[in-house]
Design an enzyme around this catalytic site. Structure first.
Site, short mmCIF file in Angstrom:
data_model
loop_
_atom_site.label_atom_id
_atom_site.label_comp_id
_atom_site.label_asym_id
_atom_site.label_seq_id
_atom_site.Cartn_x
_atom_site.Cartn_y
_atom_site.Cartn_z
N THR A 118 89.75 -34.42 -18.45
CA THR A 118 89.33 -33.05 -18.15
C THR A 118 89.31 -32.27 -19.45
O THR A 118 90.13 -32.51 -20.33
CB THR A 118 90.26 -32.34 -17.15
OG1 THR A 118 89.76 -30.99 -16.93
CG2 THR A 118 91.68 -32.24 -17.65
N THR A 123 77.69 -38.44 -15.12
CA THR A 123 78.14 -38.99 -16.41
C THR A 123 79.66 -39.13 -16.42
O THR A 123 80.20 -40.14 -16.89
CB THR A 123 77.70 -38.06 -17.57
OG1 THR A 123 76.27 -37.99 -17.58
CG2 THR A 123 78.20 -38.59 -18.90
N ARG A 124 80.36 -38.13 -15.90
CA ARG A 124 81.82 -38.18 -15.88
C ARG A 124 82.33 -39.32 -15.00
O ARG A 124 83.27 -40.02 -15.37
CB ARG A 124 82.37 -36.83 -15.41
CG ARG A 124 82.03 -35.69 -16.34
CD ARG A 124 82.64 -34.38 -15.87
NE ARG A 124 82.10 -33.26 -16.63
CZ ARG A 124 82.66 -32.07 -16.73
NH1 ARG A 124 83.81 -31.83 -16.12
NH2 ARG A 124 82.10 -31.10 -17.42
N CYS A 182 86.78 -18.06 -20.02
CA CYS A 182 87.00 -19.49 -19.79
C CYS A 182 87.66 -20.14 -20.99
O CYS A 182 87.99 -21.32 -20.95
CB CYS A 182 85.68 -20.16 -19.47
SG CYS A 182 84.58 -20.19 -20.88
N SER A 236 70.55 -30.28 -14.35
CA SER A 236 71.51 -31.24 -13.79
C SER A 236 71.28 -31.40 -12.29
O SER A 236 70.74 -30.51 -11.63
CB SER A 236 72.94 -30.77 -14.05
OG SER A 236 73.27 -29.68 -13.20
N ARG A 239 83.39 -34.38 -20.97
CA ARG A 239 82.23 -33.51 -20.84
C ARG A 239 81.08 -34.28 -20.21
O ARG A 239 81.14 -35.48 -20.02
CB ARG A 239 81.79 -32.98 -22.22
CG ARG A 239 82.68 -31.92 -22.85
CD ARG A 239 82.58 -30.54 -22.19
NE ARG A 239 81.21 -30.11 -21.95
CZ ARG A 239 80.41 -29.56 -22.84
NH1 ARG A 239 80.82 -29.37 -24.07
NH2 ARG A 239 79.18 -29.19 -22.51
N ARG A 256 69.20 -24.89 -14.21
CA ARG A 256 69.49 -25.98 -15.13
C ARG A 256 68.96 -27.28 -14.53
O ARG A 256 68.68 -27.36 -13.33
CB ARG A 256 70.98 -26.07 -15.39
CG ARG A 256 71.52 -24.87 -16.17
CD ARG A 256 73.05 -24.80 -16.07
NE ARG A 256 73.65 -26.06 -16.47
CZ ARG A 256 74.77 -26.55 -15.93
NH1 ARG A 256 75.40 -25.91 -14.97
NH2 ARG A 256 75.27 -27.68 -16.36
N LEU A 258 90.81 -26.01 -19.76
CA LEU A 258 92.14 -25.60 -20.19
C LEU A 258 93.04 -25.29 -19.00
O LEU A 258 94.24 -25.56 -19.03
CB LEU A 258 92.04 -24.39 -21.12
CG LEU A 258 91.25 -24.60 -22.41
CD1 LEU A 258 91.21 -23.30 -23.21
CD2 LEU A 258 91.85 -25.72 -23.25
N ARG A 259 92.46 -24.71 -17.96
CA ARG A 259 93.25 -24.42 -16.75
C ARG A 259 93.76 -25.71 -16.11
O ARG A 259 94.94 -25.83 -15.77
CB ARG A 259 92.40 -23.64 -15.73
CG ARG A 259 93.08 -23.48 -14.37
CD ARG A 259 92.15 -22.94 -13.32
NE ARG A 259 90.99 -23.77 -13.08
CZ ARG A 259 90.98 -24.85 -12.29
NH1 ARG A 259 92.10 -25.23 -11.67
NH2 ARG A 259 89.89 -25.55 -12.10
N ARG A 260 92.87 -26.67 -15.94
CA ARG A 260 93.28 -27.93 -15.32
C ARG A 260 94.31 -28.65 -16.18
O ARG A 260 95.26 -29.24 -15.66
CB ARG A 260 92.06 -28.82 -15.08
CG ARG A 260 91.17 -28.31 -13.96
CD ARG A 260 89.92 -29.14 -13.80
NE ARG A 260 89.07 -28.62 -12.72
CZ ARG A 260 87.75 -28.71 -12.70
NH1 ARG A 260 87.12 -29.31 -13.68
NH2 ARG A 260 87.06 -28.20 -11.68
N LYS A 302 81.90 -19.64 -10.95
CA LYS A 302 82.99 -19.86 -11.91
C LYS A 302 82.48 -19.88 -13.35
O LYS A 302 83.26 -19.69 -14.29
CB LYS A 302 83.74 -21.16 -11.60
CG LYS A 302 82.96 -22.44 -11.81
CD LYS A 302 83.78 -23.66 -11.41
CE LYS A 302 82.99 -24.95 -11.55
NZ LYS A 302 82.68 -25.29 -12.94
N ASP A 303 81.16 -20.10 -13.54
CA ASP A 303 80.58 -20.12 -14.88
C ASP A 303 80.03 -18.75 -15.31
O ASP A 303 79.55 -18.62 -16.43
CB ASP A 303 79.42 -21.14 -14.93
CG ASP A 303 79.87 -22.56 -14.69
OD1 ASP A 303 81.05 -22.86 -14.96
OD2 ASP A 303 79.05 -23.37 -14.22
N ASN A 335 77.58 -34.11 -17.20
CA ASN A 335 77.40 -33.77 -15.79
C ASN A 335 78.27 -34.65 -14.91
O ASN A 335 78.94 -35.58 -15.40
CB ASN A 335 75.92 -33.83 -15.39
CG ASN A 335 75.31 -35.22 -15.57
OD1 ASN A 335 75.96 -36.22 -15.26
ND2 ASN A 335 74.10 -35.29 -16.07
#
Length: 312
Positions: A125, A152-153, A241, A11, A147, A9, A128-130, A81-82, A149
């Site tokens: 965030t 950006t966050r 996820c 990013s 949302r 990707r 859903l887990r967080r 994790k993805d 990268n």
């Protein structure tokens, strides 16, 4: 092979990870030519909708798999994790790298940690887990989607859109941007259990024996043990996820492994949590066994309700 093309990707974090794998390969194979081929994935393009509503984290890997299938690249580097727990026929997870820092991290311009946040503070965030674990720590906080990268966050945080945001510690550390915010603080696993495979890199390729054998130099035994348990846990629960699942296996010593897991509703209103200490020799069955104890307590029904809420 004289040349390997890595699908990545665009990013900054994805490029860092692919450059890291390139360097590791060339340490072992000095004459090997390694080239990066950049791709944009659907998950990178759709930034105004939570991942769970557009297909989940598998969207980060799908286009790269297409590149492998079309022989545009030889390997793809993913954040584990993805990576979905089931692979399509013909694809394999050829290697897992040594794990970096698996913890989540708290970032803020005003507050040093979660406990210092004022009543009703806004945390960014989309995970859903967080969300679930933050609500268990601080039921009073307001959660707002986040949302984009990493850069950006962080820019949104610095612009004052949030009092704090939660990111994977490893991404911030790899890009060496901890100092871009006033407060960067990894969160103890006692307080927030990470997602499966967090901070491990997974190398995917077509099922090519020569290439798989070549990539074996990247493989880390501890990462294999921990990720096998974590991915088996999620696979047995049939959770992806789109539902709030945290699971972290930690090797204590040569004989012992500790596994912490949690599942629940995104708002923290219901959850199941367990901590298991087991013999490391049993790592191929530990994840399934632990998942079954969750299933016996109603985890599948709980996750089904959590998923229905997530898609509203």
């Amino acid at each position: 092979m004289k040349k390997i093309v890595i699908a990545t990707r665009r990013s900054k974090l994805a490029l860092w990870q692919s450059e890291y794998i390139k360097a590791e390969l060339q340490k072992h194979y000095p004459d090997l030519e390694v080239e990066l081929q950049e791709f944009s994935t659907k998950a990178d393009k759709i930034l105004d909708v939570p991942l769970a509503k557009i297909g989940g984290k598998g969207l980060f890997t799908k286009e790269l798999e297409i590149a492998l299938a079309n022989k545009e690249a030889d390997i793809a580097v993913h954040s584990l994790k993805d990576v979905p727990v089931e692979f399509e026929e013909g694809f394999v997870l050829a290697a897992l790298t040594k794990r970096f820092d698996p913890r989540d991290a708290f970032l803020s311009e005003k507050y040093a940690n979660i406990s210092e946040l004022p009543q009703g503070a806004v945390i960014g965030t989309t995970s859903l887990r967080r969300r679930m674990e933050l609500k268990l720590l601080r039921p009073d906080i307001e959660l707002k989607d986040l949302r984009g990268n990493i850069n950006t966050r962080i820019a949104k945080l610095k612009a004052g859109e949030y009092d704090a945001i939660i990111l994977a510690a490893t991404g911030v550390q790899k890009l060496q941007i901890e100092d871009e915010v006033k407060h960067f603080s990894p969160i103890s696993i006692d307080d927030m259990i990470p997602s499966m495979g967090q901070a491990t890199l997974g190398i995917e390729t077509l099922d090519n024996q020569e290439l798989v054998e070549m990539l074996s130099v990247l493989h880390d035994k501890d990462a294999l043990i921990e990720s096998t348990i974590e991915r088996d846990f999620v696979r047995t629960l049939e959770g992806g996820c789109q539902v709030p699942i945290g699971v972290k296996a930690t090797i204590i010593d040569e004989n012992t492994i500790d596994v912490r897991a949690i599942v629940g509703m995104p708002d923290g209103s219901e959850y199941i949590q367990e901590d298991l200490v087991a013999n490391i020799d049993d790592y191929e069955t530990i994840g399934k066994t632990l998942a079954q104890t969750f299933i016996d307590q109603g985890a599948k029904e709980l996750l089904a309700r959590a998923e229905s809420v997530a898609f509203k």
